[in-house]
Design a protein around this motif. Structure first.
Motif, short mmCIF file in Angstrom:
data_model
loop_
_atom_site.label_atom_id
_atom_site.label_comp_id
_atom_site.label_asym_id
_atom_site.label_seq_id
_atom_site.Cartn_x
_atom_site.Cartn_y
_atom_site.Cartn_z
N THR A 110 -52.72 38.81 48.12
CA THR A 110 -54.17 38.91 47.98
C THR A 110 -54.84 37.57 47.75
OG1 THR A 110 -53.98 39.39 45.61
CG2 THR A 110 -54.08 41.28 47.12
N THR A 111 -54.08 36.53 47.40
CA THR A 111 -54.68 35.20 47.19
C THR A 111 -54.53 34.31 48.41
OG1 THR A 111 -52.61 34.45 46.18
CG2 THR A 111 -54.33 35.26 44.70
N GLN A 112 -54.11 34.86 49.52
CA GLN A 112 -53.91 34.11 50.76
C GLN A 112 -55.12 34.36 51.67
OE1 GLN A 112 -50.08 34.85 52.45
NE2 GLN A 112 -50.63 34.08 54.46
N PHE A 113 -56.03 33.37 51.75
CA PHE A 113 -57.27 33.52 52.50
C PHE A 113 -57.19 32.72 53.80
CE2 PHE A 113 -58.40 34.71 48.22
CZ PHE A 113 -59.07 35.89 48.46
N LEU A 132 -51.48 31.36 57.28
CA LEU A 132 -51.24 30.29 56.32
C LEU A 132 -50.00 30.58 55.48
CD1 LEU A 132 -54.88 29.66 55.01
CD2 LEU A 132 -53.78 28.79 57.07
N VAL A 133 -49.55 29.56 54.74
CA VAL A 133 -48.42 29.75 53.83
C VAL A 133 -48.82 30.71 52.71
CG1 VAL A 133 -47.46 27.46 54.27
CG2 VAL A 133 -49.08 27.78 52.38
N ALA A 134 -47.84 31.23 52.00
CA ALA A 134 -48.12 32.10 50.86
C ALA A 134 -49.04 31.38 49.89
CB ALA A 134 -46.82 32.49 50.17
N ASP A 155 -54.93 24.53 52.81
CA ASP A 155 -53.51 24.30 52.52
C ASP A 155 -52.72 25.29 53.37
OD1 ASP A 155 -54.42 26.42 50.99
OD2 ASP A 155 -53.24 25.93 49.23
N TRP A 156 -52.65 25.00 54.65
CA TRP A 156 -52.08 25.94 55.62
C TRP A 156 -50.58 25.79 55.83
CZ3 TRP A 156 -50.39 24.06 60.52
CH2 TRP A 156 -50.74 22.72 60.78
#
Length: 195
Positions: A110-113, A132-134, A155-156
């Motif tokens: 849920t924190t991966q936008f 994107l990364v975790a 921060d991909w």
């Protein structure tokens, strides 16, 4: 945005007060809370998110400012905690034909936008542009002057390391192309596109 019930408020032209924006959740005719919002460059339509169907599932709506009739843009099948990033607004291109935003709609965390895009002024289903990364998140978007290309600060690849990357496709999922990578512990905070 009002913090009493997360309503979108409209300031009266004479500055004497405010009222709930017609066509947005008011707790009576439309339930739920407003999340993120933005006005298109022409100033004719509002793009906003609200959890009107499932609590904590923030669907995307388009609202022409000349009416009070919002249109659901997303599927109407989001799950709880799926939403557009509350901390960032929509980024429209100068032509007003597209709006970019960060959302966790397709992420498992849920924190991966991740970067998403919706066409404008007649939005179809939002398009996921990259994975994107975790815990990765888009911090900002930068449109080319002609509105045909989109770069992101995110921060991909490495969680916590903000890089500047070009999103090669605006119609499908693709791998971003790194344009600038800071040293470890650094980060890119701003970028501008010149003709």
């Amino acid at each position: 945005l009002s913090d009493t019930a997360f309503r979108l408020m409209l300031l009266m032209p004479n500055g004497t007060g405010y009222a709930i924006m017609p066509g947005t959740p008011d707790g009576f005719s439309m339930t739920g809370f407003v999340g993120t919002f933005g006005v298109d460059p022409a100033g004719t339509s509002l793009l906003y998110t609200a959890d009107t169907l499932v609590m904590q599932a923030y669907e995307l709506y388009k609202l022409p400012l000349s009416t009070a009739m919002p249109t659901l843009v997303t599927s109407g099948a989001l799950l709880a905690n799926q939403r557009v990033d509350f901390n960032r607004s929509f980024t429209f291109n100068a032509q007003g034909t597209r709006a970019a935003f960060g959302a966790n709609y397709g992420a498992t965390i849920t924190t991966q936008f991740e970067p998403w895009l919706v066409s404008w002024p007649t939005p179809g289903a939002p398009v996921r542009l990259a994975t994107l990364v975790a815990n990765g998140a888009v911090d900002d978007f930068v449109w080319s002057p002609d509105g045909s290309q989109l770069a992101m600060l995110a921060d991909w690849r490495t969680d916590g390391l903000n890089e500047l990357a070009l999103l090669p496709s605006l119609t499908t999922l693709s791998t971003p192309m790194a344009l600038a990578t800071p040293v470890a512990g650094g980060g890119i905070r701003d970028a501008a596109w010149t003709p």
